[in-house]
Design a protein around this motif. Structure first.
Motif, PDB file in Angstrom:
ATOM      1  N   ASN A 149       0.695  -1.261  -0.020  1.00 28.44           N
ATOM      2  CA  ASN A 149       0.094  -0.071   0.091  1.00 28.44           C
ATOM      3  C   ASN A 149       1.020   1.388   0.069  1.00 28.44           C
ATOM      4  O   ASN A 149       2.077   1.379   0.505  1.00 28.44           O
ATOM      5  N   GLN A 150       0.322   2.305  -0.635  1.00 30.45           N
ATOM      6  CA  GLN A 150       1.021   3.637  -0.747  1.00 30.45           C
ATOM      7  C   GLN A 150       0.152   4.681  -0.407  1.00 30.45           C
ATOM      8  O   GLN A 150      -1.161   4.685  -0.257  1.00 30.45           O
ATOM      9  N   THR A 152      -0.011   9.406  -0.728  1.00 32.40           N
ATOM     10  CA  THR A 152       0.553  10.497  -0.967  1.00 32.40           C
ATOM     11  C   THR A 152       0.111  11.696  -0.447  1.00 32.40           C
ATOM     12  O   THR A 152      -1.190  11.698  -0.057  1.00 32.40           O
ATOM     13  N   ASP A 181       5.169  11.207  -1.443  1.00 33.76           N
ATOM     14  CA  ASP A 181       4.887   9.884  -1.628  1.00 33.76           C
ATOM     15  C   ASP A 181       5.666   8.986  -0.474  1.00 33.76           C
ATOM     16  O   ASP A 181       6.879   9.165  -0.407  1.00 33.76           O
ATOM     17  N   ASN A 215       5.488   4.571   1.639  1.00 32.48           N
ATOM     18  CA  ASN A 215       4.682   3.443   1.462  1.00 32.48           C
ATOM     19  C   ASN A 215       5.036   2.570   2.846  1.00 32.48           C
ATOM     20  O   ASN A 215       5.802   3.329   3.957  1.00 32.48           O
ATOM     21  N   VAL A 270      -4.109  10.786   0.058  1.00 36.53           N
ATOM     22  CA  VAL A 270      -4.596   9.931  -0.819  1.00 36.53           C
ATOM     23  C   VAL A 270      -3.931   8.432  -0.575  1.00 36.53           C
ATOM     24  O   VAL A 270      -2.711   8.360  -0.710  1.00 36.53           O
ATOM     25  N   LYS A 271      -4.545   7.604  -0.040  1.00 38.80           N
ATOM     26  CA  LYS A 271      -4.243   6.010   0.259  1.00 38.80           C
ATOM     27  C   LYS A 271      -4.455   5.327  -0.770  1.00 38.80           C
ATOM     28  O   LYS A 271      -5.543   5.114  -1.257  1.00 38.80           O
ATOM     29  N   ASP A 272      -3.291   4.337  -1.491  1.00 34.08           N
ATOM     30  CA  ASP A 272      -3.668   3.473  -2.363  1.00 34.08           C
ATOM     31  C   ASP A 272      -3.762   2.254  -1.629  1.00 34.08           C
ATOM     32  O   ASP A 272      -2.355   1.783  -1.540  1.00 34.08           O
ATOM     33  N   GLU A 318     -10.819   1.760  -5.615  1.00 34.37           N
ATOM     34  CA  GLU A 318     -11.094   3.262  -5.447  1.00 34.37           C
ATOM     35  C   GLU A 318      -9.915   3.515  -4.547  1.00 34.37           C
ATOM     36  O   GLU A 318      -9.807   2.868  -3.212  1.00 34.37           O
ATOM     37  N   ASN A 319      -9.339   4.634  -4.610  1.00 39.20           N
ATOM     38  CA  ASN A 319      -8.422   5.127  -3.556  1.00 39.20           C
ATOM     39  C   ASN A 319      -9.123   5.702  -2.445  1.00 39.20           C
ATOM     40  O   ASN A 319     -10.130   6.329  -2.557  1.00 39.20           O
ATOM     41  N   THR A 337      -9.414   8.896   0.039  1.00 33.82           N
ATOM     42  CA  THR A 337      -8.867  10.334  -0.081  1.00 33.82           C
ATOM     43  C   THR A 337      -9.573  11.114   1.041  1.00 33.82           C
ATOM     44  O   THR A 337     -10.651  11.109   1.287  1.00 33.82           O
TER      45      THR A 337
END
Length: 292
Positions: free
Chosen positions: A61-62, A64, A79, A81, A120-122, A127-128, A130
Motif C-alpha cells: 500500500n502507498q 500521497t 509519496d 509506503n 490519498v491512500k492506495d 477506489e483510492n 482520499t
C-alpha cells in the motif's frame, strides 16, 4: 546515526506511537532539489509526517501527501509506503523567508495559511481513499494533527521538525506521532497533554543525538513505552526509463510524431528525484509503433 523509524505502544496499550529520524532522507531531498532553508524545512516536515503515515499501511500500500497552500512555496508532494521509503518535492524549491518572531524558519510564511492538506491512500482497491482538510496553521505539524482528528477521527499529536545549517545542509530532521486508542482514560490523556506542553522541539531532540526510542521516552515518559518494531527509512524513487517510456507511449501517435519531427529525440525528468531519461529517435520510433 542512520535514518530509522520505530512503532510503539504506551500506557498499557492505550496509546500508539511512532518516532523517526529522517535527517539523511531530507538531506537527499535537499541535494536533489537544491532547496533553500525554509523550503527544506517545509518539505522535510511533510516527508517526515508522510513516512510515519506510510508505516501505518500494510504490504504494498502507498500514500500521497499533498499540501497546497497560498504561500510562495507552491505545492508540496510526498509519496511514501509501508517499507519506510519516501520521496518528495516542492513547486518552488528556492524559496526562503527571514526567521519568524521565535527565531525559527518561517514554514508558515512559505506554505501559507490558506489551502488544503490532502492524503490519498492506495490500498490496492478499485477506489483510492482520499481525505482532505483545510490548512489550520501552515506549520504542518498542527495541520497533520488536525487531519487525523477531522478526517480519520483519531485524536493525535504530530510533531515534525527540521534544522538547517548555514551552508543549507540538513542538521537534524525527525518527528513523532502520538495517537490515542479507543477507550484511553482521562488520566493518561492529561499526562500526555502535560508532557507535550513541556518537551523541547523534536528537531532539537534529534540534534542532541536522541534516538527515536529516546524521543518517545521524552514525549511519553520513561518506562511507559513498549517498542514493537523498527525499520530503516530512506529517500527512494521508483521512477525508471521504462516507466517514462510507457508515459510517452500513452501520449499517442501525434505527440510522438511531433517529437521525432521537431527534435529527433526526447528527454524526461522525474519531479521527485530530478533524474533525467533520454530517448533516441530509434526509441521514439519504437514507441510510435506501440502507440494506438
Amino acid at each position: 546515526m542512520k535514518d530509522y523509524m520505530i512503532r510503539a505502544l504506551a500506557y498499557n496499550d492505550q496509546v500508539r506511537a511512532y518516532a523517526v529520524n529522517t535527517t539523511a532522507a531530507v538531506q537527499e531531498a535537499q541535494d536533489r532539489h537544491y532547496t533553500w532553508p525554509t523550503a527544506s524545512a517545509a518539505l522535510g516536515r511533510a516527508m517526515t509526517a508522510g513516512v510515519m503515515m506510510g508505516a501505518m499501511l500494510k504490504g504494498d500500500n502507498q500514500l500521497t501527501v499533498k499540501v497546497e497552500g497560498n504561500g510562495p512555496l507552491g505545492m508540496i508532494l510526498v509519496d511514501s509506503n509501508a517499507k519506510g521509503e519516501v520521496r518528495g518535492y516542492v513547486t518552488n524549491p528556492q524559496t526562503h523567508k527571514e526567521l519568524n518572531e521565535q527565531g525559527k524558519l518561517d514554514v508558515r510564511g512559505v506554505v501559507g495559511t490558506e489551502g488544503t492538506l490532502t492524503i490519498v491512500k492506495d490500498l490496492g482497491m478499485r477506489e483510492n481513499f482520499t481525505g482532505q482538510v483545510p490548512l489550520v496553521s501552515g506549520e504542518l505539524g498542527e495541520d497533520f494533527t488536525y487531519y487525523f482528528a477531522s478526517s480519520e477521527q483519531v485524536p493525535s499529536s504530530v510533531g515534525v521538525g527540521v534544522l538547517v545549517n548555514p551552508d543549507n545542509s540538513i542538521l537534524a530532521a525527525g518527528g513523532f506521532i502520538i495517537q490515542l486508542m479507543p477507550g484511553a482514560d482521562e488520566e493518561t490523556i492529561e499526562k500526555i497533554e502535560k508532557r507535550l506542553g513541556t518537551i523541547p522541539p523534536v528537531s532539537k531532540m534529534i540534534q542532541d543525538g536522541l534516538s527515536p526510542e529516546e524521543v518517545l521516552e521524552t514525549v511519553l515518559g520513561e518506562g511507559n513505552v513498549r517498542v514493537l518494531d523498527s525499520m530503516p527509512v530512506s529517500f527512494e524513487c521508483n521512477c525508471s526509463k521504462e516507466r517514462f517510456g510507457n508515459a510517452i507511449v500513452g501520449l499517442g501517435k501525434e505527440e510522438i510524431h511531433a517529437m521525432i519531427e521537431e527534435d529527433g529525440k526526447a528527454e524526461a525528468q522525474c519531479h521527485f528525484c530530478r533524474e533525467k531519461y533520454h530517448y533516441s529517435k530509434e526509441e521514439l520510433e519504437a514507441f510510435l509503433e506501440e502507440a494506438n
